[in-house]
Design a protein around this motif. Sequence first.
Motif, PDB file in Angstrom:
ATOM      1  N   LEU A  61      18.471 -16.834 -21.058  1.00 28.65           N
ATOM      2  CA  LEU A  61      17.703 -16.068 -22.030  1.00 28.65           C
ATOM      3  C   LEU A  61      16.549 -15.360 -21.330  1.00 28.65           C
ATOM      4  O   LEU A  61      15.824 -15.972 -20.546  1.00 28.65           O
ATOM      5  N   LEU A  62      16.373 -14.063 -21.633  1.00 29.75           N
ATOM      6  CA  LEU A  62      15.249 -13.305 -21.086  1.00 29.75           C
ATOM      7  C   LEU A  62      14.158 -13.105 -22.136  1.00 29.75           C
ATOM      8  O   LEU A  62      12.980 -13.116 -21.816  1.00 29.75           O
ATOM      9  N   GLY A  63      14.566 -12.903 -23.395  1.00 30.39           N
ATOM     10  CA  GLY A  63      13.601 -12.675 -24.461  1.00 30.39           C
ATOM     11  C   GLY A  63      14.299 -12.327 -25.758  1.00 30.39           C
ATOM     12  O   GLY A  63      15.527 -12.350 -25.840  1.00 30.39           O
ATOM     13  N   GLY A  64      13.497 -11.999 -26.772  1.00 30.88           N
ATOM     14  CA  GLY A  64      14.063 -11.688 -28.075  1.00 30.88           C
ATOM     15  C   GLY A  64      13.095 -10.897 -28.928  1.00 30.88           C
ATOM     16  O   GLY A  64      11.925 -10.716 -28.576  1.00 30.88           O
ATOM     17  N   ALA A  65      13.607 -10.407 -30.073  1.00 28.98           N
ATOM     18  CA  ALA A  65      12.798  -9.657 -31.030  1.00 28.98           C
ATOM     19  C   ALA A  65      13.426  -9.794 -32.410  1.00 28.98           C
ATOM     20  O   ALA A  65      14.639  -9.950 -32.536  1.00 28.98           O
ATOM     21  N   LEU A  66      12.588  -9.723 -33.446  1.00 27.94           N
ATOM     22  CA  LEU A  66      13.042  -9.889 -34.824  1.00 27.94           C
ATOM     23  C   LEU A  66      12.818  -8.631 -35.642  1.00 27.94           C
ATOM     24  O   LEU A  66      11.846  -7.907 -35.422  1.00 27.94           O
ATOM     25  N   LEU A  67      13.698  -8.423 -36.597  1.00 25.50           N
ATOM     26  CA  LEU A  67      13.546  -7.415 -37.646  1.00 25.50           C
ATOM     27  C   LEU A  67      13.417  -8.213 -38.935  1.00 25.50           C
ATOM     28  O   LEU A  67      14.362  -8.886 -39.344  1.00 25.50           O
ATOM     29  N   ILE A  68      12.217  -8.176 -39.547  1.00 27.27           N
ATOM     30  CA  ILE A  68      11.953  -9.000 -40.722  1.00 27.27           C
ATOM     31  C   ILE A  68      11.312  -8.172 -41.831  1.00 27.27           C
ATOM     32  O   ILE A  68      10.800  -7.080 -41.582  1.00 27.27           O
ATOM     33  N   GLU A  69      11.314  -8.715 -43.044  1.00 26.90           N
ATOM     34  CA  GLU A  69      10.739  -8.013 -44.203  1.00 26.90           C
ATOM     35  C   GLU A  69       9.241  -7.794 -44.071  1.00 26.90           C
ATOM     36  O   GLU A  69       8.749  -6.712 -44.338  1.00 26.90           O
ATOM     37  N   SER A  70       8.507  -8.851 -43.695  1.00 25.51           N
ATOM     38  CA  SER A  70       7.056  -8.770 -43.698  1.00 25.51           C
ATOM     39  C   SER A  70       6.475  -9.627 -42.584  1.00 25.51           C
ATOM     40  O   SER A  70       6.976 -10.719 -42.315  1.00 25.51           O
ATOM     41  N   ASP A  71       5.415  -9.121 -41.951  1.00 25.06           N
ATOM     42  CA  ASP A  71       4.786  -9.888 -40.877  1.00 25.06           C
ATOM     43  C   ASP A  71       3.267  -9.889 -40.962  1.00 25.06           C
ATOM     44  O   ASP A  71       2.611 -10.479 -40.140  1.00 25.06           O
ATOM     45  N   LEU A  72       2.717  -9.201 -41.950  1.00 28.25           N
ATOM     46  CA  LEU A  72       1.266  -9.112 -42.056  1.00 28.25           C
ATOM     47  C   LEU A  72       0.871  -9.298 -43.510  1.00 28.25           C
ATOM     48  O   LEU A  72       1.060  -8.399 -44.334  1.00 28.25           O
ATOM     49  N   LYS A  73       0.334 -10.473 -43.817  1.00 29.60           N
ATOM     50  CA  LYS A  73      -0.027 -10.798 -45.208  1.00 29.60           C
ATOM     51  C   LYS A  73      -0.973  -9.775 -45.823  1.00 29.60           C
ATOM     52  O   LYS A  73      -0.951  -9.547 -47.027  1.00 29.60           O
ATOM     53  N   LEU A  74      -1.798  -9.162 -44.987  1.00 35.94           N
ATOM     54  CA  LEU A  74      -2.765  -8.187 -45.482  1.00 35.94           C
ATOM     55  C   LEU A  74      -2.116  -6.869 -45.921  1.00 35.94           C
ATOM     56  O   LEU A  74      -2.752  -6.064 -46.593  1.00 35.94           O
ATOM     57  N   ARG A  75      -0.877  -6.645 -45.530  1.00 34.06           N
ATOM     58  CA  ARG A  75      -0.192  -5.382 -45.848  1.00 34.06           C
ATOM     59  C   ARG A  75       1.209  -5.643 -46.401  1.00 34.06           C
ATOM     60  O   ARG A  75       2.216  -5.248 -45.825  1.00 34.06           O
ATOM     61  N   PRO A  76       1.294  -6.312 -47.573  1.00 31.55           N
ATOM     62  CA  PRO A  76       2.604  -6.651 -48.139  1.00 31.55           C
ATOM     63  C   PRO A  76       3.426  -5.431 -48.549  1.00 31.55           C
ATOM     64  O   PRO A  76       4.644  -5.526 -48.686  1.00 31.55           O
ATOM     65  N   ASN A  77       2.769  -4.285 -48.722  1.00 37.84           N
ATOM     66  CA  ASN A  77       3.481  -3.063 -49.113  1.00 37.84           C
ATOM     67  C   ASN A  77       4.232  -2.415 -47.948  1.00 37.84           C
ATOM     68  O   ASN A  77       5.099  -1.568 -48.160  1.00 37.84           O
TER      69      ASN A  77
END
Length: 154
Positions: A61-77
């Motif tokens: 394994l060298l590394g990874g990355a995610l595609l997710i719905e939300s990552d910043l509680k301050l900017r839910p929009n």
Amino acid sequence: MHIDYLCDHPEFIEELATLNFKEWGEFRPGQTVEDRVEHMRESCGKGSVPSVVVAFEDSRLLGGALLIESDLKLRPNLTPWLAGVYVKAEERGRGVASQLVMRVVEEAQKLGIPELYLYTDTSQSLYAQLGWQVVEELIYEDLPVVVMKFVTGK
């Protein structure tokens, strides 16, 4: 080097989750490595949000990355997000992070997602070189961060 979906390489789930926990666990008080492993398993989509991609050579394994719905509680929009971009220290400087980021951008484009977001406290210049634009600067969890977006053209 190959980049592929984590769900097609489950042998990397625990290692990637542990690396993510060591890097960012302090920002999730009360979370354990086991919680992070379970979150990584739950995020292992393919051609969807969420999904996870990994970079690897042979069985390493060298590394990874995610595609997710939300990552910043301050900017839910704002949604969806590139998150958890991590490359092992000994593998840095080879363009692995750039390739992981662009693979997630390609995933967003395939899904018809018009804009993708991220936040960073240290890698603004890397993302800017890849075409990301600054949205705002703010303090999150007592840390100055930059929120950025990528317009996919969809």
